[in-house]
Design a protein around this motif. Structure first.
Motif, mmCIF file in Angstrom:
data_model
loop_
_atom_site.group_PDB
_atom_site.id
_atom_site.type_symbol
_atom_site.label_atom_id
_atom_site.label_comp_id
_atom_site.label_asym_id
_atom_site.label_seq_id
_atom_site.Cartn_x
_atom_site.Cartn_y
_atom_site.Cartn_z
ATOM 1 N N SER A 46 55.823 31.313 90.302
ATOM 2 C CA SER A 46 55.254 32.631 90.013
ATOM 3 C C SER A 46 56.340 33.557 89.465
ATOM 4 O O SER A 46 57.400 33.725 90.081
ATOM 5 N N GLU A 47 56.069 34.173 88.315
ATOM 6 C CA GLU A 47 57.036 35.101 87.734
ATOM 7 C C GLU A 47 57.266 36.295 88.659
ATOM 8 O O GLU A 47 58.399 36.738 88.847
ATOM 9 N N ALA A 48 56.192 36.814 89.266
ATOM 10 C CA ALA A 48 56.313 37.974 90.149
ATOM 11 C C ALA A 48 57.182 37.643 91.364
ATOM 12 O O ALA A 48 58.048 38.437 91.767
ATOM 13 N N THR A 49 56.958 36.456 91.959
ATOM 14 C CA THR A 49 57.739 36.050 93.131
ATOM 15 C C THR A 49 59.195 35.806 92.753
ATOM 16 O O THR A 49 60.120 36.199 93.473
ATOM 17 N N PHE A 50 59.400 35.162 91.608
ATOM 18 C CA PHE A 50 60.754 34.898 91.111
ATOM 19 C C PHE A 50 61.521 36.200 90.903
ATOM 20 O O PHE A 50 62.667 36.349 91.352
ATOM 21 N N LEU A 51 60.882 37.178 90.239
ATOM 22 C CA LEU A 51 61.551 38.451 89.970
ATOM 23 C C LEU A 51 61.786 39.253 91.246
ATOM 24 O O LEU A 51 62.795 39.955 91.381
ATOM 25 N N ASP A 52 60.852 39.146 92.205
ATOM 26 C CA ASP A 52 61.019 39.847 93.478
ATOM 27 C C ASP A 52 62.220 39.287 94.233
ATOM 28 O O ASP A 52 63.038 40.038 94.790
ATOM 29 N N ALA A 53 62.353 37.956 94.245
ATOM 30 C CA ALA A 53 63.493 37.326 94.915
ATOM 31 C C ALA A 53 64.797 37.705 94.211
ATOM 32 O O ALA A 53 65.807 37.982 94.854
ATOM 33 N N ARG A 54 64.772 37.720 92.894
ATOM 34 C CA ARG A 54 65.971 38.107 92.131
ATOM 35 C C ARG A 54 66.369 39.543 92.450
ATOM 36 O O ARG A 54 67.552 39.852 92.619
ATOM 37 N N GLN A 55 65.370 40.433 92.527
ATOM 38 C CA GLN A 55 65.650 41.837 92.826
ATOM 39 C C GLN A 55 66.257 41.994 94.216
ATOM 40 O O GLN A 55 67.191 42.761 94.422
ATOM 41 N N LYS A 56 65.722 41.265 95.196
ATOM 42 C CA LYS A 56 66.243 41.358 96.556
ATOM 43 C C LYS A 56 67.673 40.833 96.635
ATOM 44 O O LYS A 56 68.506 41.354 97.387
ATOM 45 N N LEU A 57 67.973 39.800 95.859
ATOM 46 C CA LEU A 57 69.298 39.210 95.880
ATOM 47 C C LEU A 57 70.328 40.089 95.171
ATOM 48 O O LEU A 57 71.424 40.341 95.685
ATOM 49 N N LEU A 58 69.978 40.579 93.998
ATOM 50 C CA LEU A 58 70.935 41.308 93.179
ATOM 51 C C LEU A 58 70.863 42.815 93.347
ATOM 52 O O LEU A 58 71.733 43.548 92.882
ATOM 53 N N GLY A 59 69.776 43.291 94.004
ATOM 54 C CA GLY A 59 69.643 44.726 94.181
ATOM 55 C C GLY A 59 69.249 45.460 92.919
ATOM 56 O O GLY A 59 69.463 46.652 92.799
ATOM 57 N N GLU A 60 68.656 44.754 91.943
ATOM 58 C CA GLU A 60 68.256 45.413 90.714
ATOM 59 C C GLU A 60 67.081 46.329 90.995
ATOM 60 O O GLU A 60 66.078 45.937 91.573
ATOM 61 N N PRO A 61 67.153 47.604 90.623
ATOM 62 C CA PRO A 61 66.078 48.543 90.936
ATOM 63 C C PRO A 61 64.806 48.238 90.176
ATOM 64 O O PRO A 61 64.842 47.839 89.021
ATOM 65 N N LYS A 62 63.673 48.417 90.850
ATOM 66 C CA LYS A 62 62.378 48.278 90.203
ATOM 67 C C LYS A 62 61.913 49.631 89.686
ATOM 68 O O LYS A 62 62.197 50.659 90.278
ATOM 69 N N PRO A 63 61.163 49.649 88.566
ATOM 70 C CA PRO A 63 60.627 50.926 88.102
ATOM 71 C C PRO A 63 59.731 51.541 89.165
ATOM 72 O O PRO A 63 58.994 50.851 89.850
ATOM 73 N N MET A 64 59.803 52.861 89.316
ATOM 74 C CA MET A 64 59.015 53.539 90.323
ATOM 75 C C MET A 64 58.447 54.819 89.735
ATOM 76 O O MET A 64 59.172 55.615 89.148
ATOM 77 N N ASP A 65 57.129 55.008 89.889
ATOM 78 C CA ASP A 65 56.528 56.207 89.332
ATOM 79 C C ASP A 65 56.860 57.416 90.205
ATOM 80 O O ASP A 65 57.221 57.274 91.364
ATOM 81 N N PRO A 66 56.788 58.624 89.644
ATOM 82 C CA PRO A 66 57.195 59.830 90.374
ATOM 83 C C PRO A 66 56.460 60.041 91.690
ATOM 84 O O PRO A 66 57.052 60.468 92.671
ATOM 85 N N LEU A 67 55.153 59.728 91.720
ATOM 86 C CA LEU A 67 54.403 59.935 92.959
ATOM 87 C C LEU A 67 54.917 59.027 94.065
ATOM 88 O O LEU A 67 54.985 59.404 95.231
ATOM 89 N N ARG A 68 55.292 57.794 93.685
ATOM 90 C CA ARG A 68 55.827 56.869 94.680
ATOM 91 C C ARG A 68 57.168 57.375 95.215
ATOM 92 O O ARG A 68 57.480 57.255 96.410
ATOM 93 N N LYS A 69 57.994 57.964 94.334
ATOM 94 C CA LYS A 69 59.271 58.514 94.774
ATOM 95 C C LYS A 69 59.062 59.611 95.809
ATOM 96 O O LYS A 69 59.756 59.687 96.809
ATOM 97 N N VAL A 70 58.087 60.476 95.548
ATOM 98 C CA VAL A 70 57.797 61.557 96.486
ATOM 99 C C VAL A 70 57.316 60.990 97.815
ATOM 100 O O VAL A 70 57.715 61.424 98.890
ATOM 101 N N GLU A 71 56.447 59.960 97.728
ATOM 102 C CA GLU A 71 55.918 59.354 98.952
ATOM 103 C C GLU A 71 57.054 58.762 99.795
ATOM 104 O O GLU A 71 57.104 58.948 101.015
#
Length: 385
Positions: A46-71
């Motif tokens: 799964s591309e989504a699972t692969f990228l999620d694991a990569r992000q957790k390992l390397l700490g690469e930030p995911k895009p986040m919309d402004p409302l999510r930042k406020v939340e």
């Protein structure tokens, strides 16, 4: 790596337990890149699972919309946003690379219990029982819980988490001081809308509202700030070692008075640093470092200095003693270790929502050392010969 012999992972946990995945993400080659591209193109992972694991390992930030930042900024433990529950008994949520003599070892952790505060570190704050708001030096409000949000953006309606609190109201500015003990964090919204994330073992002094021509606060500890822009009112952070002047920007200040090393990391905007010996201008992705009389500015990956506010900890080529010191402060725990292991260099990622004892178990296992807990103190030491 032969594709035909490869176990096709279906979860992030499986990826983070795979030595080939870890090594090919940290030190990619043309062959490893082609290997993963082939699996993704064939739909075998799964591309989504692969990228999620990569992000957790390397700490690469995911895009986040402004409302999510406020939340995320306004979330409160056990209040508006509940912590996710563990789906499995063993949840591998953190990884560290330990560079030992001739070897690099990866390890992962599971949840257990948290220890009490370190007697040595308690000197950083006067009170370890809870977050405190002190008004005009005499009125004290004790705040329970490990996390809290104080919102002063509306002077007539000051809020603690979701509740309105009663404070003295005067036309002139009232001085407040927040003390955040070890093992706890706080988010603070100032009268001008500036947002501050205050790390464990820190204190900050600020007024109920700012004057017509200046905005000034005093920091002892670590604070991440999103400063509201106002060209007519520069914002100044005062610390023991330096002052930081900004108009509107995002930055991280690490200035614990009891620490030998201090730093300011700029995420967005520009700031002017003024120490006792010189002045420095910072641009985005630059950091100012001060250790004793030595000062320097250099380009950095800002996530290594700001990730704590989002609940994880990234570090690169740090001595084990520095990593342990940061964990002691964040968790409010005592960790003793032998000098022989203090200088081992570490790089990796830790999920700060995970349990400290599990982290230390992983450290002990991977370094072939022992861990024990005595009188609310963790001890790491070499195994007897």
């Amino acid at each position: 790596m032969n594709v035909n012999n490869y176990h096709f992972h279906t979860t992030v946990t499986e990826f983070l337990s795979d030595e080939f995945f870890i090594s090919s993400m940290l030190d990619p080659t043309a062959e490893s890149d082609l290997f993963w591209q082939h699996l993704l193109a064939e739909g075998k992972i799964s591309e989504a699972t692969f990228l999620d694991a990569r992000q957790k390992l390397l700490g690469e930030p995911k895009p986040m919309d402004p409302l999510r930042k406020v939340e995320l900024f306004m979330r409160i433990r056990d209040a508006q946003v509940a912590r996710p529950k563990i789906r499995h008994l063993y949840r591998y949520a953190a990884a560290i690379v330990l560079a030992t003599v001739g070897a690099s070892l990866w390890f992962y952790f599971q949840r257990t219990a948290i220890s009490d505060n370190s007697e040595a570190l308690l000197a950083a704050t006067e009170d370890s029982t809870g977050i405190r708001l002190v008004t005009n030096g005499d009125q004290t409000l004790q705040i329970s819980g490990k996390e809290a949000v104080l919102d002063f953006s509306n002077a007539e309606n000051v809020k603690l988490n979701t509740q309105t609190i009663e404070l003295s109201k005067k036309e002139e500015a009232i001085q407040h001081e927040v003390h955040v003990p070890l093992g706890k964090r706080m988010s603070l919204v100032l009268h001008d809308g500036t947002k501050l994330w205050v790390n464990a073992g820190s204190s900050i002094q600020f007024p109920s509202h700012f004057s017509d021509n200046k905005r000034e606060v005093r920091v002892n500890g670590e604070v991440y700030a999103d400063v509201t822009k106002d060209p007519k009112k520069p914002f100044v952070f005062h610390t023991k070692e330096f002052d930081v002047q900004v108009l509107g920007t995002s930055l991280n200040i690490h200035a614990y008075e009891q620490d030998a090393k201090h730093q300011v990391t700029l995420v967005e905007g520009s700031v002017r640093m003024k120490s006792k010996t010189g002045e420095y201008m910072l641009s985005p992705d630059q950091a100012y470092f001060k250790s004793g009389q030595v000062e320097q500015v250099k380009k950095v990956d800002v996530t290594f200095f700001t990730s704590w506010k989002d609940g994880f900890y990234r570090f690169k080529d740090q001595p084990l003693q520095d990593v342990i010191h940061n964990l002691e402060r964040y968790y409010g725990a005592s960790i003793a270790y032998e000098p022989k292991i203090s200088t081992l260099k570490c790089s990796g990622y830790l999920d700060l929502q995970e349990d400290l004892q599990a982290v230390l178990r992983g450290v002990a296992f991977s370094m072939d050392i022992q861990l024990k807990k005595e009188n609310n103190t963790y001890k790491l030491y070499q195994k007897p010969m």
